[in-house]
Design a protein around this motif. Structure first.
Motif, PDB file in Angstrom:
ATOM      1  N   GLY A  26       0.825  -1.178   0.177  1.00 23.41           N
ATOM      2  CA  GLY A  26       0.027  -0.071  -0.112  1.00 23.41           C
ATOM      3  C   GLY A  26       0.923   1.121  -0.035  1.00 23.41           C
ATOM      4  N   ASP A  27       0.290   2.277   0.827  1.00 24.51           N
ATOM      5  CA  ASP A  27       1.270   3.513   0.885  1.00 24.51           C
ATOM      6  C   ASP A  27       2.127   3.532   1.941  1.00 24.51           C
ATOM      7  OD1 ASP A  27      -0.146   4.410  -1.115  1.00 24.51           O
ATOM      8  OD2 ASP A  27      -1.850   5.196   0.255  1.00 24.51           O
ATOM      9  N   THR A  28       2.812   2.240   2.534  1.00 25.66           N
ATOM     10  CA  THR A  28       3.665   2.264   3.570  1.00 25.66           C
ATOM     11  C   THR A  28       5.088   2.760   3.108  1.00 25.66           C
ATOM     12  OG1 THR A  28       4.236  -0.081   3.027  1.00 25.66           O
ATOM     13  CG2 THR A  28       2.616   0.420   4.786  1.00 25.66           C
ATOM     14  N   ASP A  29       5.774   3.574   4.044  1.00 26.09           N
ATOM     15  CA  ASP A  29       7.068   4.187   3.620  1.00 26.09           C
ATOM     16  C   ASP A  29       8.010   2.838   3.635  1.00 26.09           C
ATOM     17  OD1 ASP A  29       7.702   6.735   3.192  1.00 26.09           O
ATOM     18  OD2 ASP A  29       8.024   7.337   5.390  1.00 26.09           O
ATOM     19  N   TRP A  30       9.372   3.423   3.229  1.00 23.60           N
ATOM     20  CA  TRP A  30      10.343   2.311   3.119  1.00 23.60           C
ATOM     21  C   TRP A  30      10.597   1.712   4.548  1.00 23.60           C
ATOM     22  CZ3 TRP A  30      14.767   3.025  -0.705  1.00 23.60           C
ATOM     23  CH2 TRP A  30      14.046   3.349  -2.021  1.00 23.60           C
ATOM     24  N   PRO A  31      11.024   0.599   4.409  1.00 23.44           N
ATOM     25  CA  PRO A  31      11.363   0.065   5.713  1.00 23.44           C
ATOM     26  C   PRO A  31      12.635   0.594   6.464  1.00 23.44           C
ATOM     27  CG  PRO A  31      11.109  -1.731   4.276  1.00 23.44           C
ATOM     28  CD  PRO A  31      10.997  -0.269   3.312  1.00 23.44           C
ATOM     29  N   ASP A  32      12.601   0.924   7.663  1.00 21.36           N
ATOM     30  CA  ASP A  32      13.781   1.531   8.267  1.00 21.36           C
ATOM     31  C   ASP A  32      14.855   0.377   8.666  1.00 21.36           C
ATOM     32  OD1 ASP A  32      14.886   4.053  10.070  1.00 21.36           O
ATOM     33  OD2 ASP A  32      15.050   2.217  11.332  1.00 21.36           O
TER      34      ASP A  32
ATOM     35  N   ASP B 168      18.195 -27.149  -0.406  1.00 18.66           N
ATOM     36  CA  ASP B 168      19.181 -26.658  -1.442  1.00 18.66           C
ATOM     37  C   ASP B 168      19.676 -25.285  -0.847  1.00 18.66           C
ATOM     38  OD1 ASP B 168      19.281 -28.700  -3.385  1.00 18.66           O
ATOM     39  OD2 ASP B 168      17.633 -27.875  -4.595  1.00 18.66           O
ATOM     40  N   TRP B 169      18.728 -24.724   0.062  1.00 22.92           N
ATOM     41  CA  TRP B 169      18.939 -23.379   0.522  1.00 22.92           C
ATOM     42  C   TRP B 169      19.859 -23.344   1.767  1.00 22.92           C
ATOM     43  CZ3 TRP B 169      17.454 -19.679  -2.627  1.00 22.92           C
ATOM     44  CH2 TRP B 169      16.496 -19.812  -3.484  1.00 22.92           C
ATOM     45  N   GLU B 170      20.860 -22.424   1.728  1.00 21.90           N
ATOM     46  CA  GLU B 170      21.775 -22.471   2.881  1.00 21.90           C
ATOM     47  C   GLU B 170      21.255 -21.680   4.154  1.00 21.90           C
ATOM     48  OE1 GLU B 170      25.079 -20.427   0.792  1.00 21.90           O
ATOM     49  OE2 GLU B 170      25.622 -22.419  -0.173  1.00 21.90           O
ATOM     50  N   ASP B 171      20.449 -20.456   4.025  1.00 23.00           N
ATOM     51  CA  ASP B 171      19.747 -19.952   4.971  1.00 23.00           C
ATOM     52  C   ASP B 171      18.351 -19.698   4.821  1.00 23.00           C
ATOM     53  OD1 ASP B 171      22.279 -18.934   6.776  1.00 23.00           O
ATOM     54  OD2 ASP B 171      22.911 -18.415   4.590  1.00 23.00           O
ATOM     55  N   ILE B 172      17.554 -19.676   6.012  1.00 18.32           N
ATOM     56  CA  ILE B 172      16.255 -19.805   6.029  1.00 18.32           C
ATOM     57  C   ILE B 172      15.675 -19.104   7.184  1.00 18.32           C
ATOM     58  CG2 ILE B 172      14.027 -21.012   5.827  1.00 18.32           C
ATOM     59  CD1 ILE B 172      15.715 -23.492   4.485  1.00 18.32           C
ATOM     60  N   VAL B 173      15.092 -18.213   6.948  1.00 22.66           N
ATOM     61  CA  VAL B 173      14.238 -17.571   8.204  1.00 22.66           C
ATOM     62  C   VAL B 173      12.904 -17.440   7.970  1.00 22.66           C
ATOM     63  CG1 VAL B 173      16.468 -16.365   8.937  1.00 22.66           C
ATOM     64  CG2 VAL B 173      14.543 -15.003   7.441  1.00 22.66           C
ATOM     65  N   GLU B 174      11.981 -17.167   8.918  1.00 24.60           N
ATOM     66  CA  GLU B 174      10.482 -17.035   8.502  1.00 24.60           C
ATOM     67  C   GLU B 174       9.997 -15.878   9.823  1.00 24.60           C
ATOM     68  OE1 GLU B 174       8.121 -20.725   9.368  1.00 24.60           O
ATOM     69  OE2 GLU B 174       8.983 -21.643   7.684  1.00 24.60           O
ATOM     70  N   VAL B 175       9.246 -15.116   8.906  1.00 23.62           N
ATOM     71  CA  VAL B 175       8.688 -13.863   9.731  1.00 23.62           C
ATOM     72  C   VAL B 175       7.146 -13.670   9.669  1.00 23.62           C
ATOM     73  CG1 VAL B 175      10.882 -12.742   9.588  1.00 23.62           C
ATOM     74  CG2 VAL B 175       9.073 -12.281   7.847  1.00 23.62           C
ATOM     75  N   PRO B 176       6.461 -12.973  10.321  1.00 19.30           N
ATOM     76  CA  PRO B 176       4.961 -12.603  10.113  1.00 19.30           C
ATOM     77  C   PRO B 176       4.955 -11.577   9.192  1.00 19.30           C
ATOM     78  CG  PRO B 176       5.832 -11.411  12.190  1.00 19.30           C
ATOM     79  CD  PRO B 176       7.072 -12.557  11.819  1.00 19.30           C
ATOM     80  N   PHE B 177       3.900 -11.618   8.334  1.00 17.81           N
ATOM     81  CA  PHE B 177       3.672 -10.337   7.520  1.00 17.81           C
ATOM     82  C   PHE B 177       2.139  -9.947   7.264  1.00 17.81           C
ATOM     83  CE2 PHE B 177       3.384  -8.467   2.936  1.00 17.81           C
ATOM     84  CZ  PHE B 177       3.885  -7.412   3.457  1.00 17.81           C
ATOM     85  N   GLU B 178       1.920  -8.823   7.314  1.00 18.48           N
ATOM     86  CA  GLU B 178       0.448  -8.477   7.077  1.00 18.48           C
ATOM     87  C   GLU B 178       0.464  -7.270   6.337  1.00 18.48           C
ATOM     88  OE1 GLU B 178      -1.967  -8.139  10.490  1.00 18.48           O
ATOM     89  OE2 GLU B 178      -1.557  -9.950  11.603  1.00 18.48           O
ATOM     90  N   PRO B 179      -0.104  -7.468   4.993  1.00 18.19           N
ATOM     91  CA  PRO B 179      -0.044  -6.308   4.008  1.00 18.19           C
ATOM     92  C   PRO B 179      -0.910  -5.438   4.341  1.00 18.19           C
ATOM     93  CG  PRO B 179      -0.827  -8.318   3.178  1.00 18.19           C
ATOM     94  CD  PRO B 179      -0.312  -8.678   4.420  1.00 18.19           C
ATOM     95  N   GLN B 180      -0.460  -3.931   4.322  1.00 19.50           N
ATOM     96  CA  GLN B 180      -1.621  -3.066   4.781  1.00 19.50           C
ATOM     97  C   GLN B 180      -2.650  -2.573   3.568  1.00 19.50           C
ATOM     98  OE1 GLN B 180      -1.064  -1.471   8.112  1.00 19.50           O
ATOM     99  NE2 GLN B 180      -0.019  -3.451   7.750  1.00 19.50           N
ATOM    100  N   ALA B 181      -2.216  -3.141   2.450  1.00 19.28           N
ATOM    101  CA  ALA B 181      -3.182  -3.227   1.159  1.00 19.28           C
ATOM    102  C   ALA B 181      -2.762  -4.208   0.320  1.00 19.28           C
ATOM    103  CB  ALA B 181      -3.142  -1.847   0.474  1.00 19.28           C
ATOM    104  N   PRO B 182      -3.557  -4.665  -0.645  1.00 21.79           N
ATOM    105  CA  PRO B 182      -3.155  -5.936  -1.572  1.00 21.79           C
ATOM    106  C   PRO B 182      -2.019  -5.389  -2.590  1.00 21.79           C
ATOM    107  CG  PRO B 182      -5.721  -5.255  -1.820  1.00 21.79           C
ATOM    108  CD  PRO B 182      -4.975  -4.244  -0.983  1.00 21.79           C
ATOM    109  N   ALA B 183      -1.731  -4.100  -2.854  1.00 19.76           N
ATOM    110  CA  ALA B 183      -0.768  -3.634  -3.645  1.00 19.76           C
ATOM    111  C   ALA B 183       0.614  -3.766  -2.881  1.00 19.76           C
ATOM    112  CB  ALA B 183      -1.072  -2.203  -3.935  1.00 19.76           C
TER     113      ALA B 183
END
Length: 171
Positions: A23-29, A77-92
């Motif tokens: 959506g209209d979120t700013d760049w991540p800090d 096949d992947w050397e590094d793997i992490v998982e995080v929560p994510f909730e988009p603020q808009a579909p875009a």
């Protein structure tokens, strides 16, 4: 398992950073995106944004982004793997590398997701430092989303020195 490929190809970046914004979120800090996390390569602490780190400093990496119906099977096949929560603020959703001229847009329905960020070749990317567009990529990345309740981030697999350094810095 049904998989929607949202993006697949080369992505240009500088300073080893890929930004994902909804959506209209700013760049991540740079700092706030990883504050309080266990992992240091996929910052998800700011709503609707992800900050992804690569081994390569400047140039082109291979990136694939997928939407899944359920959690993916772990791929050795992947050397590094992490998982995080994510909730988009808009579909875009917009993805781009820091200072990169290329933008990638896709849609992800609003909801609660788990995101898995997988990497291979991070140490090689750091050693090479720069990959021009006409050269083969050195490091590859996969970002996968599937519906899930929010849960703390987690380091699933840690192999590279680059990922180890970032994880230790943010713990």
């Amino acid at each position: 398992m049904d998989t929607d490929v949202l993006f697949e190809g080369k992505l240009d970046l500088t300073f080893g950073q890929i930004y994902l914004m909804s959506g209209d979120t700013d760049w991540p800090d740079f700092d706030d995106s990883r504050r309080g996390q266990a992992n240091g390569i996929c910052g998800a602490a700011e709503p609707g944004r992800l900050l992804l780190f690569t081994g390569l400093h400047t140039g082109y990496v291979e990136l694939r982004i997928e939407r899944l119906e359920r959690p993916p099977v772990l791929d050795d096949d992947w050397e590094d793997i992490v998982e995080v929560p994510f909730e988009p603020q808009a579909p875009a959703i917009r993805v781009h590398g820091l200072d990169g001229s290329q933008y990638t847009d896709f849609s992800l329905p609003v909801g609660s997701y788990r995101a898995r960020y997988s990497a291979t070749g991070m140490d090689e990317g750091k050693a090479v430092d720069v990959v021009p567009e006409d050269e083969p990529v050195v490091d590859r990345y996969l970002l996968q989303f599937w519906p899930a309740e929010a849960a703390p981030d987690a380091v699933i697999k840690q192999t590279s020195a680059v990922a180890t350094r970032w994880h230790e810095e943010w713990r």
